[in-house]
Design a protein around this motif. Structure first.
Motif, PDB file in Angstrom:
ATOM      1  N   ALA A 171      -4.361   5.561  -1.211  1.00 15.40           N
ATOM      2  CA  ALA A 171      -3.289   4.717  -1.396  1.00 15.40           C
ATOM      3  C   ALA A 171      -2.069   5.163  -0.285  1.00 15.40           C
ATOM      4  O   ALA A 171      -1.216   4.175  -0.013  1.00 15.40           O
ATOM      5  CB  ALA A 171      -2.597   4.716  -2.808  1.00 15.40           C
ATOM      6  N   ASP A 209       4.089  -1.249   0.206  1.00 17.73           N
ATOM      7  CA  ASP A 209       2.818  -1.598   0.373  1.00 17.73           C
ATOM      8  C   ASP A 209       2.956  -2.686   1.608  1.00 17.73           C
ATOM      9  O   ASP A 209       4.155  -3.540   1.599  1.00 17.73           O
ATOM     10  CB  ASP A 209       2.221  -2.263  -0.783  1.00 17.73           C
ATOM     11  N   THR A 235      -3.451  -4.061   6.057  1.00 18.48           N
ATOM     12  CA  THR A 235      -2.806  -3.436   4.762  1.00 18.48           C
ATOM     13  C   THR A 235      -2.758  -2.122   5.043  1.00 18.48           C
ATOM     14  O   THR A 235      -3.433  -1.239   5.704  1.00 18.48           O
ATOM     15  CB  THR A 235      -3.165  -4.110   3.486  1.00 18.48           C
ATOM     16  N   ASP A 294      -2.538  -0.658   1.678  1.00 17.41           N
ATOM     17  CA  ASP A 294      -3.049  -0.786   0.306  1.00 17.41           C
ATOM     18  C   ASP A 294      -4.615  -0.411  -0.014  1.00 17.41           C
ATOM     19  O   ASP A 294      -5.363  -1.715   0.004  1.00 17.41           O
ATOM     20  CB  ASP A 294      -2.564  -1.828  -0.437  1.00 17.41           C
ATOM     21  N   SER A 298      -6.331   0.031  -2.530  1.00 21.32           N
ATOM     22  CA  SER A 298      -6.751  -0.293  -3.632  1.00 21.32           C
ATOM     23  C   SER A 298      -7.316  -1.830  -3.788  1.00 21.32           C
ATOM     24  O   SER A 298      -8.085  -2.258  -4.617  1.00 21.32           O
ATOM     25  CB  SER A 298      -5.697  -0.308  -4.578  1.00 21.32           C
TER      26      SER A 298
END
Length: 231
Positions: free
Chosen positions: A9, A59, A109, A111, A113
């Motif tokens: 993350a 993010d 990104t 991010d 996740s």
């Protein structure tokens, strides 16, 4: 939070890469080497090869209309890589790939996740492509492409049959194809199976995100509405 989730993350690398680094003994928590599955406590100091890993503050989600010639890799040693092309001030990485010759919509990104959610084949997220080929398209070609095509899959080192898909002819040399899988150079290999060569390939949609009027080579942050749809 699990340690591999925290490091991923942060934007440092993927969870799979984190697990590899943990196995290699390169990750420490409060100065101590740890094992896979470690769960962090508040205030823990995490380092990878001596580099302090900090919790991500914001993010970042970007949409790029990738031009041909840009390589979809975060590896800094590769000339023409997508990270150098975008030149964003924070660490980001591309979600999936478009081959070097292709253009169109790709997401970047920090991010980690969302990566598995978007790339897992079983989730069957649709992607639209506009494809131009080197000779006139026939109705038989469109039907054959839509029905599934036997192509070489380098990951399995053998032929696989692509899933049935939607294919719509746009003009004599151009068609739109909607895929729910992403095999290596899939569209190019499908066309080659019927003696067609792709001369231009553009991705225009991923899931609920469309390229719209974003100019070739330009990027923009996703809107809050687009981020919600992405997740």
């Amino acid at each position: 939070m699990r340690l591999n989730q925290f490091i991923s993350a942060s934007g440092f690398c993927s969870r799979r890469k984190v697990d590899k680094l943990i196995k290699e003994g390169k990750v420490t928590v409060n100065g101590n080497q740890i094992s896979l599955g470690h769960v962090m406590s508040e205030g823990d100091r995490v380092e990878v090869d001596g580099q302090l890993i900090k919790a991500k503050v914001n993010d970042v989600y970007l949409m790029l209309n990738k031009p041909p010639g840009v390589t979809c890799t975060a590896a800094s040693g590769i000339e023409g890589n997508i990270i150098d092309f975008v030149n964003y001030p924070e660490r980001i990485f591309p979600v999936g790939r478009l081959d070097k010759q292709s253009e169109g919509l790709i997401l970047l990104t920090n991010d980690g996740s969302i990566v598995n959610e978007l790339l897992k084949e079983e989730n069957e997220h649709e992607k639209d492509y506009i494809v131009t080929v080197d000779k006139k398209i026939t109705a038989e070609f469109i039907e054959d492409m839509a029905s599934g095509v036997d192509i070489y899959n380098p990951r399995k080192k053998g032929n696989v049959k692509t899933k049935p898909c939607r294919v719509v002819q746009l003009d004599d040399y151009c068609f739109k194809i909607t895929l729910s899988q992403g095999l290596n150079r899939q569209i190019r290999r499908m066309c080659r199976r019927f003696q067609y060569t792709v001369t231009q390939l553009q991705r225009v949609r991923i899931k609920d995100l469309s390229l719209g009027t974003l100019a070739l080579g330009e990027w923009r942050p996703l809107t809050q509405e687009e981020i919600a749809k992405l997740k």
